[in-house]
Design an enzyme around this catalytic site. Sequence first.
Site, PDB file in Angstrom:
ATOM      1  N   ASP A 136     -28.463  62.000  81.068  1.00  0.00           N
ATOM      2  CA  ASP A 136     -29.617  61.262  81.563  1.00  0.00           C
ATOM      3  C   ASP A 136     -30.900  62.035  81.233  1.00  0.00           C
ATOM      4  O   ASP A 136     -31.061  62.512  80.114  1.00  0.00           O
ATOM      5  CB  ASP A 136     -29.462  61.008  83.076  1.00  0.00           C
ATOM      6  N   TYR A 142     -40.193  58.558  85.386  1.00  0.00           N
ATOM      7  CA  TYR A 142     -40.291  57.377  84.524  1.00  0.00           C
ATOM      8  C   TYR A 142     -41.761  57.055  84.227  1.00  0.00           C
ATOM      9  O   TYR A 142     -42.116  56.712  83.095  1.00  0.00           O
ATOM     10  CB  TYR A 142     -39.610  56.185  85.192  1.00  0.00           C
ATOM     11  N   HIS A 192     -21.656  57.223  82.774  1.00  0.00           N
ATOM     12  CA  HIS A 192     -22.925  57.936  82.783  1.00  0.00           C
ATOM     13  C   HIS A 192     -22.905  59.224  83.595  1.00  0.00           C
ATOM     14  O   HIS A 192     -23.595  60.177  83.269  1.00  0.00           O
ATOM     15  CB  HIS A 192     -24.006  57.000  83.336  1.00  0.00           C
TER      16      HIS A 192
END
Length: 381
Positions: free
Chosen positions: A176, A306, A359
């Site tokens: 990630d 983000y 993930h």
Amino acid sequence: MIKPFKVEISEENLQNIYSKVKNYQWHEMPDDGGWDYGTNLDYMKSFSKYWVEKYDWKKTEEKINKFKNFKSNIEGIDIHFIYEKGSGSNPRPLLLTHGWPGSFVEFVDIIGPLTNPEAYGGNPADAFHVVIPSLPGYGFSDKPEDRGYNPERMADVLASLMERLGYERYGAQGGDWGAIIGRVLAGNYADRLIGLHSNFVLGGPPRGVVDPAAGVPVEELELRQERARAFANESAYQSLQGTKPQSLGYGLNDSPAGLAAWIVEKFHGWSDHDGDLESVFTKDQLLTNVTLYWVTQTITSASRIYYESRRTPPTRPVGFIEVPTGAAIFPKEISFTPRKWAETQYNIVHWTIMPRGGHFAALEQPELLVGDIRDFFRGLR
């Protein structure tokens, strides 16, 4: 300065969670639709009941505190990290970096196999000194008050941490955002990295190529397309956290049930479980991560990565990664980059297609991940 740290969450903080969860006003839907609308209602009710009645955060604290925890002030903020030295005569330093909505606790169960392999049936020569930081704004690290904490700035913080620990050369591993930050480390601090190991190799078609699909195995192109289709309905969070993370944070900081639903949805949607989430994660594992976000009130500061990555361009754009790179490819990862494309961006020397996993590799398939990390760095000795 490096100072010892101990996790100690007050009983008042924990009781606040239980009170809010018990008094949560559940909505009802004519057709819950499984997980189509988001986190399944029946699952959330069961999950919340377990949280209040059975989950024991104090046992989690004991588990975390068995490891050596520290804090060190870097660029004006305290960075929390676990630092466990390896056994044997020549352990290699290894930096493990998490992402969102994960945390340092993803790696807790693989610390032993990495630092003391012989105790887990491994080779003593594969031991590592393990450093596991909480990224700025995550877990027990401070929340940055200024703007601009993009992956480049976080990589600078981690490079400073490893330097402060006395390591001139070390390996890096992550998934990630941890993989993205690791790429920046490899690009901007190539002289310090022994190797880069990633279970999240991002990359698009090589530029300037007439037919990017030429020479790429059909099964790899199909996997890329399949992963893109699977993730198409899973990416709304990126737009929200990349534009208005603070508005989202008001709600998630007020409701532990809402916070749990937001995070558990990602664990359900991004992992390899064939419809049974708890076939790969226990409720305790999920709740440890969720509770960490709640007791540290870091969902907003963590989500900001983000926003910052979109708004703050790198001052040193990273090009081709010369550092030897190992890739662990898990089939249910949220995206897939064909090896031929990855080789135009990384010095790929190790490439493993895993039989299962998604993930959250360190939690889903710890033995597969540990084995691949050992294999990769063993080849660099």
